[in-house]
Design a protein around this motif. Structure first.
Motif, PDB file in Angstrom:
ATOM      1  N   HIS A 209       0.799  -1.338   0.320  1.00  0.00           N
ATOM      2  CA  HIS A 209      -0.012  -0.412  -0.204  1.00  0.00           C
ATOM      3  C   HIS A 209       0.687   1.358   0.248  1.00  0.00           C
ATOM      4  CE1 HIS A 209      -4.464  -1.061   0.187  1.00  0.00           C
ATOM      5  NE2 HIS A 209      -3.765  -1.808   0.686  1.00  0.00           N
TER       6      HIS A 209
ATOM      7  N   ASN B 159      -3.783  -3.543  -5.604  1.00  0.00           N
ATOM      8  CA  ASN B 159      -4.303  -2.528  -4.557  1.00  0.00           C
ATOM      9  C   ASN B 159      -4.440  -1.338  -5.578  1.00  0.00           C
ATOM     10  OD1 ASN B 159      -4.237  -3.689  -2.468  1.00  0.00           O
ATOM     11  ND2 ASN B 159      -1.915  -3.047  -1.901  1.00  0.00           N
ATOM     12  N   HIS B 160      -3.517  -1.143  -7.029  1.00  0.00           N
ATOM     13  CA  HIS B 160      -3.749  -0.395  -7.723  1.00  0.00           C
ATOM     14  C   HIS B 160      -4.867  -0.436  -8.754  1.00  0.00           C
ATOM     15  CE1 HIS B 160       0.092   1.467  -5.617  1.00  0.00           C
ATOM     16  NE2 HIS B 160      -1.226   1.552  -5.421  1.00  0.00           N
TER      17      HIS B 160
HETATM   18 ZN   LIG Z   1      -2.286   1.418  -2.252  1.00  0.00          ZN
END
Ligand SMILES: [Zn+2]
Ligand SMILES: [Zn+2]
Ligand SMILES: [Zn+2]
Length: 327
Positions: free
Chosen positions: A17, A49-50
């Motif tokens: 993250h 996450n992205h």
């Molecule tokens: Zn992130």
């Protein structure tokens, strides 16, 4: 709790993250953190996450996959939505697919609007375990109504379509990682029966033939450097290609009898031309594609090659090839 007692999984999740700069700081904390920060799984975490992507090619590392995905902001090569479909999630759909394989054509009906889908393809929309059979339109309405991000499976041709990305997945335009993932899912869907495996084989054949068409038919490279090429009846070739685009393989023998000179048996008609959607027009293909098509679909009529058009009566025909804008 001391940082050092955090387990690797949690560290990876945290590192995944962090923005690049913070990740650097993170790696300076201690040896253990540095190992985590430099490990490839951190990129797997970041990729998810992205971009929401959960897959990659087995031969590639996550860092490279991340770099490729960062060049695909429109999801036109790597669909994130299909990542939510896993082998486990597909299980009830596989059961349904295997049942449908044995249904008669007249029973391949949309359970919402009742339309028969034997040609267009009965669909499954993979979303929250809902395994109702729908036509594509009704599946789209359902997708809108539930605000889903599911994947559509067209069962007759084993195509996967994403309504969000607005394209077929795992096909020529997409990334090879996406194709690999789609292939794996389709195997899960089909592998339980011989009929399913045959359908899978037809799908591969279809994709390979599309590639052959793109490289070996009506291309400048087919006629360049005085190479030998074959004449093939155009309507047949185009309908073969259109079927491929629809996920289906071709039918029937090549209709080269349409190319025969009405006045001279067994000779190519000198009045034939390359353009237009009329019977008796021609396309040109490489010997490789010609042999493949004859072996696969059979031949009605004769084989005509560039060696058969040397006579003066073929002057106009040869000129039409020179003036044909091939690329
Ligand atoms: Zn992130
Ligand atoms: Zn998508
Ligand atoms: Zn319907």
């Amino acid at each position: 709790m001391l940082f050092h007692e955090l387990n690797n999984e949690l560290l990876i999740a945290i590192a995944g993250h962090l923005p690049q700069d913070d990740l650097k700081t993170f790696s300076f904390v201690c040896h253990k953190f540095a190992l985590v920060a430099h490990s490839d799984v951190v990129w797997k975490e970041r990729l998810y996450n992205h971009y929401g992507i959960t897959y990659k090619l087995p031969t590639e590392n996550w860092k490279d996959m991340y770099a490729r995905k960062s060049l695909d902001p429109q999801n036109s090569k790597m669909c994130p939505h299909i990542g939510h479909v896993t082998g486990k999630i597909l299980e009830p759909y596989a059961t349904k697919y295997q049942q449908v394989l044995n249904w008669l054509d007249k029973n391949l009906n949309c359970t919402v609007c009742g339309a028969n889908c034997k040609d267009t393809g009965l669909c499954l929309y993979v979303w929250k375990g809902n395994t109702r059979n729908r036509c594509k339109d009704c599946a789209y309405s359902y997708h809108k109504a539930v605000e889903g991000h599911g994947i559509l499976i067209r069962m007759n041709v084993l195509q996967m379509y994403c309504f969000d990305c607005k394209r077929l997945l795992g096909e020529t335009r997409g990334d090879s990682s996406e194709a690999h993932y789609v292939n794996m899912l389709l195997k899960t869907l089909t592998h339980d029966s011989e009929k399913g495996q045959q359908a899978m084989a037809r799908r591969s054949q279809c994709m390979e033939e599309r590639q052959l068409y793109a490289e070996h038919a009506d291309r400048a490279s087919v006629v360049s450097d005085g190479k030998q090429y074959y004449f093939i009846e155009r309507i047949w070739l185009i309908s073969w290609f259109l079927r491929l685009c629809d996920g289906k393989i071709g039918t029937g023998p090549i209709a080269n009898h349409e190319l025969e000179d009405p006045e001279r048996e067994g000779r190519l008609n000198p009045a034939s031309r390359p353009r237009g959607n009329f019977k008796g027009g021609f396309s040109i293909v490489t010997p490789f594609l010609w042999n493949y098509l004859v072996d696969t679909y059979g031949l009605s009529g004769k084989a005509y090659t560039s060696d058969d058009t040397t006579g003066p009566e073929y002057c106009g025909l040869n000129e039409s090839i020179v003036n044909w804008r091939l690329n």
